[in-house]
Design a protein around this motif. Sequence first.
Motif, mmCIF file in Angstrom:
data_model
loop_
_atom_site.group_PDB
_atom_site.id
_atom_site.type_symbol
_atom_site.label_atom_id
_atom_site.label_comp_id
_atom_site.label_asym_id
_atom_site.label_seq_id
_atom_site.Cartn_x
_atom_site.Cartn_y
_atom_site.Cartn_z
ATOM 1 N N GLU A 265 0.833 -1.214 0.000
ATOM 2 C CA GLU A 265 0.000 0.000 0.000
ATOM 3 C C GLU A 265 0.863 1.258 0.000
ATOM 4 O O GLU A 265 0.571 2.225 -0.699
ATOM 5 N N THR A 268 2.318 1.859 -3.447
ATOM 6 C CA THR A 268 1.288 2.408 -4.334
ATOM 7 C C THR A 268 1.117 3.900 -4.113
ATOM 8 O O THR A 268 0.900 4.663 -5.078
ATOM 9 N N ARG A 269 1.218 4.351 -2.860
ATOM 10 C CA ARG A 269 1.096 5.779 -2.572
ATOM 11 C C ARG A 269 2.270 6.573 -3.142
ATOM 12 O O ARG A 269 2.116 7.702 -3.571
ATOM 13 N N GLY A 290 4.038 -5.809 -9.681
ATOM 14 C CA GLY A 290 3.111 -4.698 -9.877
ATOM 15 C C GLY A 290 3.819 -3.364 -10.028
ATOM 16 O O GLY A 290 3.561 -2.616 -10.993
ATOM 17 N N PRO A 291 4.743 -2.996 -9.101
ATOM 18 C CA PRO A 291 5.486 -1.751 -9.272
ATOM 19 C C PRO A 291 6.307 -1.695 -10.557
ATOM 20 O O PRO A 291 6.425 -0.631 -11.173
ATOM 21 N N PHE A 294 3.930 -0.872 -13.317
ATOM 22 C CA PHE A 294 3.554 0.539 -13.187
ATOM 23 C C PHE A 294 4.657 1.421 -13.773
ATOM 24 O O PHE A 294 4.387 2.371 -14.521
#
Length: 374
Positions: A265, A268-269, A290-291, A294
Amino acid sequence: MAEPGEQLPEEVLALIFCYLPLPDRAAAARVCRAWAAAATCSAVWHNISISCDSERKSLLSPYLSSGLDHVRNLGLQFEPSREPSRREATELLRTLAGRSPGLRGLRLECRGEKPLFDAGRDVLDAVRALCRDARALRHLNLRRLPFTLDDALVLQVSRGCPELRSLYLDNDTLVGSVGPYSVLELLEACPHLHSLGLHLASLSRPALETLAAPDRAPLELLALRGACPEDARAPPLPDEAWAALRRRHPGLAVELELEPILSGESVTRVLQPAVPVAVLRFSLSGDTVGPLRFASRHYATTLRLLEVRAAASPQLDAALEELAARCAGLQEVHCFCLVRPSVLRAFLAHCPRLRSYTLKLTRAPHPWRPTLVA
């Protein structure tokens, strides 16, 4: 080549002496008057590195003391776990305080074993004393100090060093004690800053807005590190604030270093689409795929260096291949786990500016060395 018996010009001797360690410079100064003049001229002292380990016997000798007024850029290395080394570094910093015209650049580096948790107070007190009236100081690099930096230090720097151009506080510490309010005061007091290194918890939306003010000097580098619990709890910075900063400083490069303390989390921020990330270092305990995906979507035009520490997996390989296909400007990629051959082929095929990589296909002993691209 000088003929036998012919003395080299002083400027040539001074250039040679610049490459000598401090004890050897002191020895050269005792050879003859001509060598003494060359070894003590200001040009020899402008840029100097001093180790408080190997050169302990020479510290604050008459030779060193006579040259301190000429020092402009100093790199100081010491071993914080060894009391004599730390004491001599502290004494040297205090001796430099108040010298005229004073330092323009200071870089401190700890070597050897990591110190105890509460170590470093004497060194940081000496840094504060030096910065109390350091109006000539332009560059201060503390990222190699493993001590807990605090608001008092940052406020002292902001009050005593108004001409500062670069400041690096993104060090390896277990506790983040530099609050956003002291950074904001620093930015208001030092309008010429063009390079800044901080922990994530030290940055705030008002700081981004201050950096985006029309009357500020161009911001070139913002290095952000997430490595302690305070960084994991830092509030998100809105994407529109980053977008405004990027419009104001189109040449801005952001370095992000994200360590295992950050949850998924938190990551993601931190990863906002408008952040112009040029350097991305991942060492996450959770999801890395995931990162990476992104980054490949949002940092394709800005990313220049990628470093990943993760467990090998087919999903990670696929994410790396996708990133290689999108980030054509990548210059370095270092992945500290085994990857399949298609990952290496993807970076070599899609990244024409690639200069070096660490992409191991088979097990090899550590430390892994990067491969240079011919």
